[in-house]
Design a protein around this motif. Structure first.
Motif, short mmCIF file in Angstrom:
data_model
loop_
_atom_site.label_atom_id
_atom_site.label_comp_id
_atom_site.label_asym_id
_atom_site.label_seq_id
_atom_site.Cartn_x
_atom_site.Cartn_y
_atom_site.Cartn_z
N CYS A 22 -1.50 -7.02 9.01
CA CYS A 22 -0.79 -7.74 10.05
C CYS A 22 -0.40 -9.09 9.58
N SER A 23 0.68 -9.65 10.37
CA SER A 23 1.27 -10.79 10.13
C SER A 23 2.12 -11.28 11.36
N ASP A 24 1.76 -12.47 11.73
CA ASP A 24 2.77 -13.35 12.77
C ASP A 24 3.85 -14.25 12.01
N GLY A 25 3.99 -14.03 10.82
CA GLY A 25 4.92 -15.12 10.00
C GLY A 25 4.22 -16.17 9.70
N ASP A 58 -4.76 -10.56 18.31
CA ASP A 58 -3.60 -11.52 18.97
C ASP A 58 -2.25 -11.39 17.83
N ILE A 59 -2.80 -11.57 16.54
CA ILE A 59 -1.58 -11.50 15.50
C ILE A 59 -0.66 -10.29 15.64
N ILE A 60 -1.18 -9.10 16.04
CA ILE A 60 -0.49 -8.08 16.24
C ILE A 60 0.15 -8.07 17.70
N LYS A 61 -0.43 -8.48 18.57
CA LYS A 61 0.19 -8.47 19.82
C LYS A 61 1.51 -9.60 19.89
N ARG A 62 1.15 -10.89 18.99
CA ARG A 62 2.46 -11.50 19.08
C ARG A 62 3.47 -10.86 18.12
N SER A 63 3.38 -10.24 16.87
CA SER A 63 4.19 -9.70 15.86
C SER A 63 4.82 -8.37 16.38
N GLY A 64 4.18 -7.61 16.99
CA GLY A 64 4.66 -6.09 17.33
C GLY A 64 4.72 -5.08 16.28
N CYS A 65 3.89 -5.40 15.16
CA CYS A 65 3.75 -4.58 14.07
C CYS A 65 2.70 -4.68 13.29
N LYS A 100 -0.54 -8.17 -1.92
CA LYS A 100 0.47 -7.93 -0.77
C LYS A 100 1.73 -7.41 -1.53
N GLU A 101 2.22 -6.41 -0.77
CA GLU A 101 3.66 -5.89 -1.35
C GLU A 101 4.82 -6.05 -0.01
N LYS A 102 5.85 -6.26 -0.20
CA LYS A 102 6.63 -6.46 0.90
C LYS A 102 6.80 -4.81 1.74
N ASP A 107 7.60 -6.66 9.40
CA ASP A 107 7.33 -7.81 8.94
C ASP A 107 5.93 -7.92 8.74
N CYS A 108 5.31 -7.41 8.01
CA CYS A 108 3.69 -7.68 7.44
C CYS A 108 3.52 -7.04 6.05
N PRO A 109 2.73 -7.31 5.49
CA PRO A 109 2.48 -6.98 4.09
C PRO A 109 1.91 -5.56 4.05
N LEU A 110 2.23 -4.64 2.82
CA LEU A 110 1.43 -3.56 2.61
C LEU A 110 0.46 -3.88 1.73
N ILE A 111 -0.63 -3.19 1.26
CA ILE A 111 -1.60 -3.36 0.38
C ILE A 111 -1.17 -2.53 -0.87
N GLU A 112 -0.76 -3.33 -1.89
CA GLU A 112 -0.33 -2.67 -3.23
C GLU A 112 -1.17 -1.65 -3.62
N GLN A 113 -2.59 -1.66 -3.61
CA GLN A 113 -3.60 -0.80 -4.31
C GLN A 113 -3.45 0.58 -3.34
#
Length: 192
Positions: A22-25, A58-65, A100-102, A107-113
């Motif tokens: 997850c990511s909030d930017g 809270d990160i997920i709640k803010r970002s919605g993803c 991390k992979e886009k 708008d949050c990273p994937l795990i490359e592995q």
């Protein structure tokens, strides 16, 4: 064999020890969720159940993803670490060597592995007690190319996925059948 009756409790096994990103930017985090699954095929929906006190909630709640990254045998140690350490205290991507992979759709990273990643947008959050269920639309699925065979079929049997059951991690074993095999009609052989 006779059974013993226990009081109701949280016991379903096996489940995926999913690495959820997850990511909030400003802050990226990864944590382990065993309480996840599919809730609907059309539209495709999944859920994760998370305690509201968790750093990622809270990160997920803010970002919605968020992204559900499936765990392989090679990622089990990272999944365990990400389940017992908090992103408040440590960068778990760095600690576990997760790259991390886009993502394609969120708008949050994937795990490359991770060989298979479900990109999710939050539909709603449902308070249930100790955990809230975060119901989400699966807006994209990222699959490693080497898991797609010549006919375009996904071969998850080649992904070496892991499972979690009652406090222990397992490697998924041999194939026992496929959906519908129990009712499939046998082919008749022609006499020559």
């Amino acid at each position: 064999m006779s059974k013993i009756n226990w009081k109701g409790g949280a016991l379903t096994a096996p489940v995926p020890p999913a690495l959820v990103t997850c990511s909030d930017g400003e802050t990226d985090n990864v944590f382990t969720v065993a309480w996840t699954g599919i809730t609907c095929t059309q539209p495709p929906k999944t859920y994760i159940s998370v305690r509201p006190s968790r750093f990622s909630y809270d990160i997920i709640k803010r970002s919605g993803c968020f992204v559900v990254n499936l765990t392989t045998e090679g990622l089990v140690k990272a999944a365990d670490t990400c389940g017992v350490r908090s992103g408040r205290d440590v960068d778990k991507f760095e600690l576990c060597g997760l790259k991390k992979e886009k993502a394609f759709k969120v708008d949050c990273p994937l795990i490359e592995q991770s060989p298979l990643c479900l990109e999710c947008k939050v539909d709603r959050i449902i308070p249930l007690g100790s955990h809230d269920m975060i119901l989400a639309d699966i807006v994209g699925v990222s699959v490693n190319e080497d898991l797609i065979d010549f006919s375009g079929r996904m071969r998850l049997d080649k992904a070496h996925l892991a499972a979690f059951a009652h406090g222990e991690y397992f490697s998924l074993g041999r194939k026992l059948g496929y959906f519908g095999y129990s009712v499939r009609k046998k082919k008749k052989h022609r006499k020559k």
